[in-house]
Design an enzyme around this catalytic site. Structure first.
Site, PDB file in Angstrom:
ATOM      1  CG  HIS A 154      41.517   7.706  20.996  1.00  0.00           C
ATOM      2  ND1 HIS A 154      40.537   8.004  21.914  1.00  0.00           N
ATOM      3  CD2 HIS A 154      40.962   7.945  19.775  1.00  0.00           C
ATOM      4  CE1 HIS A 154      39.444   8.379  21.294  1.00  0.00           C
ATOM      5  NE2 HIS A 154      39.668   8.347  19.986  1.00  0.00           N
ATOM      6  CB  CYS A 180      -0.943  -0.016   1.200  1.00  0.00           C
ATOM      7  SG  CYS A 180      -0.091  -0.032   2.791  1.00  0.00           S
TER       8      CYS A 180
END
Length: 995
Positions: A633, A23
């Site tokens: 990091h 649909c």
């Protein structure tokens, strides 16, 4: 596996599919068995907003606006084309056939008939939603013009409009007047009848000639209503005359009778004459049946329902205004709202106005408000998937008045949302009830654009605003998830953050490789050096002296060398697998350890060059002079702080020495934001070494100071079985070929590398950044130039045992440089291609295509970095094959784990980049099967990578593959050699050497 294939697999595969339709927003499956489907698995598929299981083995998958393309992709899958199971081979057959098959199998659920009924209603209206939406916006425009006084009361038939405005009025009236024909077509098709027969039957009662029969009618009173009746066939049959324009119940009833009749006629009439007699007999029976019986019954049925609702509204508009929005949240998921839509249309046709759409607007905007609250939380929580779902659903609601994407994509998936929506529905309806109710003169979709269509615009605007913001604020303040759902969402975010970090690390690594491969300034100076090449032993000796003085020895790469890496910060050593981020903990980015800092300053662990320095201060990449590449990091996910709490002291390209400050950080700021301080210190080029391990000393005492050893890096053993001299330190493996030849050490030339950073001869870089002030002529970035000096091969074997030179002048230079010791008894050129042969003066070399496809001019490659020749010169290939092969013999110098890019240093001196597709790095390796690694030797035709074109293109990326010469300055020209289709190995680029 792409999304359409995942959807099909999740519902049991093609063999479980009996029928598939769609649909406006949903895939609608009729399955053999829907009992074993994992709804969470279905909803986790990218692009799926939700899933709804229904009785009768029906299953709906909510997609949204892209449903048609997903449907087409599923129908195009090979397993769907092959037909699947024997009992469900017609995957896209009519719904009527599926319905018949279901009846033959017996009842499959207590509510199957109810599902079938509302499927019938829904499929009768869904295909025309687009035209209804378009007409509703035209109506809104007319209403706005009437409100502003530009035209009169356009909805009053007594109002005279100018011809221009009459024409504009017709633009929407046509949709509603011919609505019975549209509904008749869709309803007939839904029930398996020829839709054009249904259309024709309904068209009879809409002809002007049918209405004109009213002039012969007599007036009667039936059920309290005045009707016009014409007596036909000698006065025996009464024909009721109605204006069927905009009616929807008559075509629905007509189709309900036509469907079974049509199937019955097809069963009893021979197939040889069905084309003639089935339509004829269907029309012969249905036209009079509709005109005399079904049409009037439909009108009366619709009027009865409408009168019932009108009675409630007339009794108490206050109760009606609250009742409708409170019922809609439960009616829409079941499809029960479709009859109300029909009644709205009937009200406008009979009463001239409708009183249901105003209260319905309170429900719609309460629904959209809850979606807005979800969107706010998804942005705050960085939930990318929910943010995308909520954004699309909110846009469809506010601009189109469509609630299904919100309902199926979000609300039905989280049980805590509905109570918040009901509060908004109640408050919005309450405002309308206090204000005396609302009406509209036209059927519209309740969106922001249709506000002017309502009778009391301020009242309507206030009511929907109350509904919207009350639902939104309740969702924002009280959330829409349970504690478990929030925890699960947090885990998903953590995984996505890890993926982002991995992507960031891959980009950093790519930048580092690019910096190694392309040093334009160095190549320019190398070209000048080649042209000024000296042919004497003195030049070679001076080159060796400068290279030795300038080039830092890559001691960490020397065979069997053991190198210690110092801690950049005081703190406690954390084993890599204990770092609280899977990307780091699994060694995806590199190998090393974590540090839980006690200090606040990150320093350089050694001498080298900054190749990555994020502005946010959370990450630094250092290429140490000893050949080790490091990533430091600072903390986990600290990129999200945007630099807050970090004081950066270096920039990309800076030279640093041991102990230089890289960044200072404020631990309080980082930890108060909820981020871990554990700092990974990683070797990002571990493949160049035999092992990278945590230093033994840290295993017994985890507390370290800056400069204490935390990582041990062990180099690979010598190649070809050669052993390092016992009792002596290993010789630097990365000195230049020029050094080896000038020193008379032809065997050392076998291991001479081009990567010694910082060395420069005559302004030409030897593998790294050019050393300012170096002026010894005749030495290129690859050792001694081919124009009079010794030439190092790409494998570092060009001078081993006096290997044959690329040209007579180079051979003479080598003999002069080594006192005549070098001869032609050394190794021959690999696969018949003399090392550096493409660089021989005037040489013309042709490069073969790495893949079958169509040649694309470089200027037409859809990426400006490639099309402008920034990376190199060459062509693009739009592949028809799925395998990338090596165009020649050489060495892999770039091989991305993602499989999207490969750099090859050909033996003939040409350096190539093959980039599979545009921006395909974003796929993270999905769809790529890599066959080589950096450092591998390849020969012509060796497979580099195989790729899945479907995966790449379904993700929206171009397949055009640039094939580029990345050292074009060494040649006189690099030009396109072919057009149109080519096969692997067929010449596509012509490279001409300088004279």
């Amino acid at each position: 596996m792409n999304a359409p294939a995942e959807i099909l697999a999740s519902i049991g595969g093609a063999d479980n599919v009996e029928n598939l339709t769609h649909c406006a927003t949903r895939l609608r499956f009729q399955l053999h068995d829907n009992s074993g489907i994992d709804e969470k698995q279905v909803e986790s598929i990218p692009g799926v907003m939700g899933a709804v299981s229904q009785s009768g083995n029906r299953y709906q998958v909510v997609i949204g606006g892209a449903v048609e393309s997903v449907y087409n992709d599923i129908m195009a899958l090979p397993e769907m084309k092959e037909g699947g199971s024997a009992t469900g081979t017609q995957k896209s057959g009519s719904n009527a056939d599926v319905k018949s098959a279901a009846k033959e199998k017996g009842p499959r659920g207590r509510f199957t008939w109810l599902d079938s009924f509302f499927d019938f209603l829904g499929d009768s209206f869904r295909p025309i939603l687009g035209s209804l939406l378009g007409a509703s916006l035209i109506i809104t425009f007319m209403a706005l013009m009437g409100t502003l006084g530009v035209i009169g009361n356009w909805a009053d038939p007594r109002t005279e409009l100018s011809p221009t405005w009459q024409f504009i009025n017709l633009c929407w009236r046509c949709v509603f007047y011919f609505l019975p024909l549209m509904v008749a077509y869709n309803a007939s098709k839904k029930l398996g009848a020829d839709p054009w027969i249904g259309f024709a039957v309904m068209a009879v009662v809409m002809l002007p000639g049918f209405t004109s029969l009213g002039q012969y009618a007599t007036h009667l009173t039936f059920a309290g209503s005045e009707i016009n009746v014409v007596r036909l066939f000698g006065g025996h049959l009464p024909l009721t005359i109605f204006d069927y324009g905009s009616q929807v119940f008559p075509p629905l009833l007509m189709a309900a009778v036509l469907g079974p009749l049509y199937k019955l006629l097809k069963k009893i009439i021979s197939p040889n004459v069905q084309l003639i007699f089935v339509p004829f007999l269907s029309m012969l029976i249905m036209i009079p049946l509709t005109a005399f019986l079904i049409g009037p019954l439909g009108v009366y049925a619709g009027a009865g329902l409408a009168n019932g609702l009108k009675a409630v509204n007339d009794f108490s508009p206050f109760i009606f205004a609250i009742l409708i929005p409170m019922l809609y949240p439960f009616m829409v998921p079941l499809g029960l709202h479709w009859p109300l839509n029909a009644i709205m249309l009937l009200n406008i046709q009979t009463l001239g106005f409708d009183f249901i759409q105003g209260p319905m607007g309170a429900w719609n905007f309460a629904c959209f408000g809850a979606t807005a609250g979800v969107l706010f939380l998804s942005v705050r929580d960085r939930d990318v998937t929910m943010r995308q779902t909520a954004t699309g659903a909110l846009a469809a609601g506010l601009l189109g008045g469509i609630s299904e994407p919100s309902l199926y994509g979000i609300h039905l998936r989280f049980k805590r949302i509905y109570p918040r929506i009901l509060v908004g529905c109640f408050l919005g309806g309450l405002v309308q009830g206090i204000g005396g109710g609302l009406t509209t003169n036209a059927f519209v979709f309740t969106s922001l654009l249709t506000i002017p269509a309502f009778s009391n615009i301020p009242l309507y605007a206030i009511s929907i605003a109350v509904a919207f913001f009350s639902s939104m604020l309740l969702v924002v303040f009280f959330d829409y998830r349970t504690a478990d759902e929030r925890a699960e969402a947090a885990k998903v975010r953590a995984t996505e953050d890890a993926d982002q970090a991995a992507e960031e690390a891959r980009k950093a690594s790519a930048e580092a490789h690019k910096a190694e491969l392309r040093a334009d300034d160095a190549e320019a100076r190398a070209d000048q050096a080649e042209q000024r090449a000296a042919t004497t032993t003195v030049a070679a000796e001076r080159a060796a002296q400068v290279a030795t003085a300038v080039a830092p020895a890559r001691t960490a790469l020397a065979p069997n060398a053991v190198t210690q890496i110092a801690s950049p910060v005081a703190g406690y050593v954390v084993p890599l697998d204990k770092v609280p981020d899977p990307v780091f903990a699994k060694g995806t980015v590199g190998l090393g350890v974590g540090i839980d800092p006690t200090g606040d300053t990150i320093t350089s662990p050694g001498d080298g060059k900054i190749i990555v320095a994020q502005d946010t201060g959370h990450a630094f990449g250092i290429k140490l002079d000893n050949g080790i590449e490091l990533l430091i990091h600072v903390g986990i996910d600290t990129v999200n702080l945007g630099g807050t709490g970090f004081d950066v002291h270096v920039a990309r390209g800076d030279r640093v020495t041991t102990g230089d400050v890289l960044v200072r950080f404020d631990r309080t700021v980082i930890e108060s934001a909820g981020y871990s301080m554990i700092t990974p210190v990683l070797v990002t080029n571990p493949r160049k070494f035999a092992s990278v391990t945590q230093a033994p000393a840290t295993l017994s005492s985890a507390l370290v100071a800056p400069g204490d050893t935390i990582i041990t890096v062990t180099a690979k053993p010598p190649k070809d079985g050669a052993a390092a001299a016992p009792g002596t330190p290993p010789a630097p493996a990365h000195r230049s070929a020029a050094q080896a030849v000038a020193a008379g050490d032809s065997k050392a030339g076998a291991s001479a590398s081009t990567e010694a950073p910082g060395s420069s001869v005559g302004g030409a870089s030897v593998g790294g950044s050019p050393a300012p002030g170096s002026t010894v002529p005749g030495v290129s970035a690859h050792g001694v130039s081919a124009h009079g000096d010794a030439q190092a091969s790409p494998q570092g074997t060009g001078t081993a045992d006096g290997a044959a030179a690329a040209s007579p002048t180079a051979d003479g230079a080598r003999r002069a440089a080594t006192g005549g010791a070098a001869d032609s008894a050394g190794s021959a050129a690999v696969s018949g291609a003399a090392p550096g042969s493409a660089l021989v003066a005037g040489a013309v070399t042709e490069i073969g295509s790495p893949v079958a496809g169509r040649v694309v001019a470089l200027a037409d490659v859809p990426d400006p970095v490639f099309s402008k020749g920034i990376v190199g010169l060459g062509v693009g290939i739009d592949p028809t094959g799925d395998t990338i092969t090596s165009p020649g013999d050489g060495k892999i110098i770039v091989a991305q784990d993602t499989g999207h890019a490969f750099g090859i240093k050909l033996d003939n001196g040409i350096e190539l980049l093959i980039h599979v597709g545009i921006d395909t790095v974003n796929l993270g390796g999905t769809g790529f099967d890599v066959h080589v690694a950096r450092g591998d030797r390849v020969t012509t035709g060796d497979v580099l990578v195989r790729f899945d074109r479907t995966v790449i293109e379904s993700a929206g990326y171009s397949m055009i593959t640039p094939v580029l010469v990345t050292n074009p300055r060494k040649f006189a020209s690099v030009t396109q050699a072919a057009q149109g289709a080519v096969t692997p190995g067929e010449g596509i680029i012509t490279v001409t050497a300088k004279q």
